[in-house]
Design an enzyme around this catalytic site. Sequence first.
Site, PDB file in Angstrom:
ATOM      1  N   THR A   1      -6.829   5.364  21.893  1.00 37.69           N
ATOM      2  CA  THR A   1      -5.857   4.876  20.909  1.00 37.69           C
ATOM      3  C   THR A   1      -5.488   5.996  19.946  1.00 37.69           C
ATOM      4  O   THR A   1      -4.426   5.969  19.346  1.00 37.69           O
ATOM      5  CB  THR A   1      -6.423   3.677  20.116  1.00 37.69           C
TER       6      THR A   1
ATOM      7  N   LYS B   1     -15.209  12.552  27.975  1.00 41.83           N
ATOM      8  CA  LYS B   1     -14.057  12.934  27.145  1.00 41.83           C
ATOM      9  C   LYS B   1     -13.827  14.444  27.188  1.00 41.83           C
ATOM     10  O   LYS B   1     -12.808  14.945  26.721  1.00 41.83           O
ATOM     11  CB  LYS B   1     -14.258  12.465  25.704  1.00 41.83           C
TER      12      LYS B   1
ATOM     13  N   LYS C   1      -1.962   7.479  17.881  1.00 42.02           N
ATOM     14  CA  LYS C   1      -1.880   7.834  16.455  1.00 42.02           C
ATOM     15  C   LYS C   1      -1.316   9.237  16.276  1.00 42.02           C
ATOM     16  O   LYS C   1      -0.484   9.483  15.399  1.00 42.02           O
ATOM     17  CB  LYS C   1      -3.267   7.738  15.804  1.00 42.02           C
TER      18      LYS C   1
ATOM     19  N   HIS D   1     -13.447  -2.911  28.208  1.00 43.54           N
ATOM     20  CA  HIS D   1     -13.023  -1.653  27.581  1.00 43.54           C
ATOM     21  C   HIS D   1     -13.501  -0.403  28.295  1.00 43.54           C
ATOM     22  O   HIS D   1     -13.299   0.697  27.778  1.00 43.54           O
ATOM     23  CB  HIS D   1     -13.523  -1.577  26.137  1.00 43.54           C
TER      24      HIS D   1
ATOM     25  N   LYS E   1     -12.920  12.667  18.312  1.00 43.61           N
ATOM     26  CA  LYS E   1     -13.308  11.408  18.946  1.00 43.61           C
ATOM     27  C   LYS E   1     -14.804  11.488  19.180  1.00 43.61           C
ATOM     28  O   LYS E   1     -15.409  12.538  18.951  1.00 43.61           O
ATOM     29  CB  LYS E   1     -12.551  11.186  20.256  1.00 43.61           C
ATOM     30  N   ARG E   2     -15.423  10.394  19.645  1.00 42.20           N
ATOM     31  CA  ARG E   2     -16.842  10.474  19.961  1.00 42.20           C
ATOM     32  C   ARG E   2     -17.082  11.589  20.977  1.00 42.20           C
ATOM     33  O   ARG E   2     -16.234  11.859  21.827  1.00 42.20           O
ATOM     34  CB  ARG E   2     -17.319   9.131  20.520  1.00 42.20           C
TER      35      ARG E   2
HETATM   36  C1  4GP Z   1     -13.221   2.229  24.270  1.00 49.20           C
HETATM   37  C2  4GP Z   1     -12.599   3.040  25.392  1.00 49.20           C
HETATM   38  O1  4GP Z   1     -13.449   4.118  25.716  1.00 49.20           O
HETATM   39  C3  4GP Z   1     -11.247   3.561  24.922  1.00 49.20           C
HETATM   40  O2  4GP Z   1     -10.608   4.221  25.971  1.00 49.20           O
HETATM   41  C4  4GP Z   1     -10.387   2.390  24.454  1.00 49.20           C
HETATM   42  O3  4GP Z   1      -9.197   2.862  23.892  1.00 49.20           O
HETATM   43  C5  4GP Z   1     -11.131   1.588  23.410  1.00 49.20           C
HETATM   44  O4  4GP Z   1     -12.370   1.134  23.928  1.00 49.20           O
HETATM   45  C6  4GP Z   1     -10.363   0.372  22.952  1.00 49.20           C
HETATM   46  O5  4GP Z   1      -9.987  -0.408  24.038  1.00 49.20           O
HETATM   47  N1  4GP Z   1     -14.510   1.719  24.702  1.00 49.20           N
HETATM   48  C7  4GP Z   1     -15.559   1.731  23.875  1.00 49.20           C
HETATM   49  C8  4GP Z   1     -16.841   1.232  24.443  1.00 49.20           C
HETATM   50  O6  4GP Z   1     -15.474   2.122  22.702  1.00 49.20           O
HETATM   51  O7  4GP Z   1     -17.869   1.307  23.740  1.00 49.20           O
HETATM   52  O8  4GP Z   1     -16.813   0.748  25.589  1.00 49.20           O
END
Ligand code: 4GP
Length: 831
Positions: free
Chosen positions: A678, A573, A682, A374, A567-568
Site C-alpha cells: 500500500t 521484500k 502512497k 493478506h 517498509k518492514r
Molecule cells: C500485508 C501484505 O504483505 C501487503 O502486501 C498488503 O498490502 C497488506 O498486508 C495489506 O493487505 N500482510 C501483512 C501480514 O502485513 O502480516 O500478512
Amino acid sequence: VEASIPEPQREAWTKNQFESFKDQGEFEKEVVRHVETTLARSMFNCDETAAYSATALAFRDRLIKDWNKTQQRQTFTDSKRIYYLSLEFLMGRALDNAMLNVKGKDIAKGGLNELGFRIEDIISQENDAALGNGGLGRLAACFLDSMASLNYPAWGYGLRYRYGIFKQEIIDGYQVEVPDYWLDFNPWEFPRHDVTVDIQFYGHVRKSQDENGKTVANWEGGEVVTAVAYDMPIPGYDTPSTNNLRLWSSKAASGEFDFQKFNNGEYESSVADQQRAETISAVLYPNDNLERGKELRLKQQYFWVAASLYDIVRRFKKSKRPWSEFPDQVAIQLNDTHPTLAVVELQRILLDKEGLEWDEAWNIVTATFGYTNHTVLPEALEKWPVGLVQHLLPRHLQIIYDINLFFLQSVEKKFPEDRDMLSRVSIIEESQPKMVRMAYLAIVGSHKVNGVAELHSDLIQTTIFKDFVKIYGADKFTNVTNGITPRRWLHQANPRLSELIASKTGGYDYLKDLTTLNKLEQYVDDKDFRKEWAEIKYANKVRLAKYIKSTLDITVNPAALFDVQVKRIHEYKRQQLNIFGVIYRYLQLKEMSPEERKKQAPRVSIFGGKAAPGYWMAKQIIHLINNVGSVVNKDPDVGDLLKVIYLEDYNVSKAEIIIPASDLSEHISTAGTEASGTSNMKFVLNGGLIIGTCDGANIEITREIGQDNIFLFGTLSEDVEDLRHNHTYGKHSVDSGLQKVFEAITTGKFGDANDFGALVSAVRDHGDYYLVSDDFQSYVDTQKMVDEEYKNQEEWVSKCIRSVARMGFFSSDRCINEYAEEIWNIEPLAV
Ligand code: 4GP
C-alpha cells in the site's frame, strides 16, 4: 428505544447542551479552560505537552458530540452494521487527522499561534498509536477512516495493547528493540468500565440432557479473565459521522484477587494472578507476515473475539429480531485469519447458549462472515496444534471437529473419486502434532473470501486455496484491491501539494472522490504548474533533509535523487537487493575518474523499517545497510554522489514526512510474494515515481498510470517456480556485477565479513529462494535508466503529475464501497 430521562426534563437537557467551539476565540477559550481545569496548570507552566493535551481535549469534546449522535442514529434506524475484526490497527497520530476531518485546523493554527505555540510542534507531541506491524494494520486504519467518511455504520474491534510495536534504535549499526509504552496520556480513548465481558479459558466440557431430552454441552471450570472496553472515536472527513473503534483490555475477573492470600501476607502471589490476566492484552506480537504458535497469542485471539462477539450479539438481541435476521443486521469481516475463532464462537453461542439447531446456526454463521487473506507466504499461514486448542478451548475444538466432519462429508459427496482431496482440504492437518488450519476454517466459515490485489487474488485461487475453488465454485472468491486514505496520505502529509491540487481541481472535493484527480492531466504541459509542483517536492525534500541532519547528523543534498525503501525488513521484500545495488553503484563510482564522476547523478539512498526481533537474517540486512552507510558517507571520492541513510524507528508519523519527499521509491519484492503493498500507492499519490517488480498492486498501478510512468524490472511471477527449481538443481549462476559486490562484502570492506556470511550465502550458495541473483542485472540496468531520466527534470515532473492524475482508483473509499456492495451488503446511513 427507551430514554432514561423522563419527558418533562428533556427540555432542560436540550437547552443546556454543550456547544463546541465555532471560531478561533472559542477554541482558545476551550484550550485555556482545559489547561487550567482539566490539567490543573496555568499559563505559567503550560509547556508544549500541556498545550497538546488541551488542544486534543478541545477537539475531542467536539468529536464526542458527533460520535454520540452517530451511535444514536445507528441505534434508532436499526441499520445493518459492519464489524471489522483486526488484531492490528496502526493508527499513528490522531490530532492532526481529527482537526482536518472536522475542518478545524486553520482555527487551531491561528488559536495556538495567539497562545504562543506553533501547531506543528503541538502535533508532534503526540505518541503514535502503533498497534500494528505493517501493511495489514495500516490498511485497517485506512479502512476505519473510509468507513466513517462514507457514513457506513461500522465498528472496529481490536485489542488495547499496553505496548505497541517496539521502538527501534540503531546502535553501532544493529537494531535494538525498546518497549513502546504509549499510554502515558491518551486523550483519544474512553474507558468503559461498565462495558465488561468475562472470558473463559481451559476447563472441560460436560454433556447433559435438557428438559426436552436434547444433549447440551456445558463448558465448565477453568479460568476467567475480564475484558474491559476502551473506545476511540473515528471521525469521518467532512461529515458528522463518527464511528467507534472498541479495543479490549484484560484484567483479572472480579473476585480473582485473592483476599485470603492477601490477608495471609502472600501479597505477591495474590498480585501475580492479576498480572497474569493483564498479560493477555499487554503486548502486540511484533511479527509481520509470520506466525509463531505461542499459547499467549491464541489466548489473545480468543479473548478478543469472544468479547467482541458477546458485544455484537448483545447489541443484536436488543432489537428483538429473530436469529434468522442476524446476517441482515450484522456483517463481520475477518482481517486475516487472526479472528477466525469468531466463526467457532458464534456457532457455539447459537448452539449452546441460544439453543439453535446445527444447520440453522451454521447458515447464520456463514452468511455473517467474510475473510480477507493478506499473504501467500507459507510461514505466515496460521496453524494451531490441536492439543493446545483442546487444552485452552475444549468446547471450541469439539465444534471445529464437527464443522470439519460436515464439511468433509459434503466434499466426499461431491468428489467421490478424489480420496486425496479430503486430506488436502481437511481443517485438521494430519501431521505430528495435528494442527488446525485456520485459513481453511475461515474459508469454510465465510460466504466470501478475498485477496487484496488482482494478482494476489488470482494466486490464492490457483495455489493455496485451489481445492476450495473446486468445492465452492469461483463465486465465493473475489478480489478487492487495497487502497489508502487520501486524507492522511495526501492532505495531512503533504498539505502544500494538497492545496495546489485543490486549486486546480475545484476545491477539496477530490478528497472525497479521488477520481477527480484526473483534472490534473490538463496541466501536465503547463510550465508554471510544473514549476510549482517541483518547488513543493523540493520543499518536502528539504524538510526530510533537515530531519536527517537533526537525527543522524548527516548532510544530504536536497537536489539529489531521493531513493526510498521504507517498509518492514523482510527477505521477500528484498532490501538486500537494494543494498547490493547500492554497493554496486559505490564500487562503480570508486572506479571512475574524477571527470567521469562529475557526470553522475547524485543520489541519496534512504532505508527504514523494523525487523521482527527474532528474524536474524532481517537484522543482518539492517546491519549491512548501516555499515555500508558508514563507509560510503565519509568517502571523499564519493561526496554528494551517494549517501546511504538508515532512518531509525520507521512508523506512521515518520512515513508522513518521508513519503512526500521521495523522488523514487522501491517496491521490489520477488514476484508473487507481496500480496498488494500500500505504500506504493502512497508514494505515487505524493508525486514520486516507483521502481518495482510485477507484483501485488504494482501491476494495477502500472495499468492505471501507464507503463511509461513506472520503472518495472525482474522476473514475472509465472516464472518464479521454474527458476527456483533450477536453483535447487545447481543451475544457478551469479553474474560478475553481483560477484564483485559479494567480494567487497566478504573481504571486509563493510566491516567484519563474518557478520554478513549468511546474507551472501543465501543468494550465492543456498538456492537463492528470493531470486536476488536472477533479478540483479535488470535491477541495476533499470536504476541506470532512472539516473538518465532524472536528469530531464521537466519530463520527470510531467510523469509525476500524470501519475497522480491517474491514481483515483487507489482510494480506500473505492475499496470500502466494493466491500460494502460485494461482501457486506450494507448501505451508508444518511446524515
Ligand atoms: C500485508 C501484505 O504483505 C501487503 O502486501 C498488503 O498490502 C497488506 O498486508 C495489506 O493487505 N500482510 C501483512 C501480514 O502485513 O502480516 O500478512
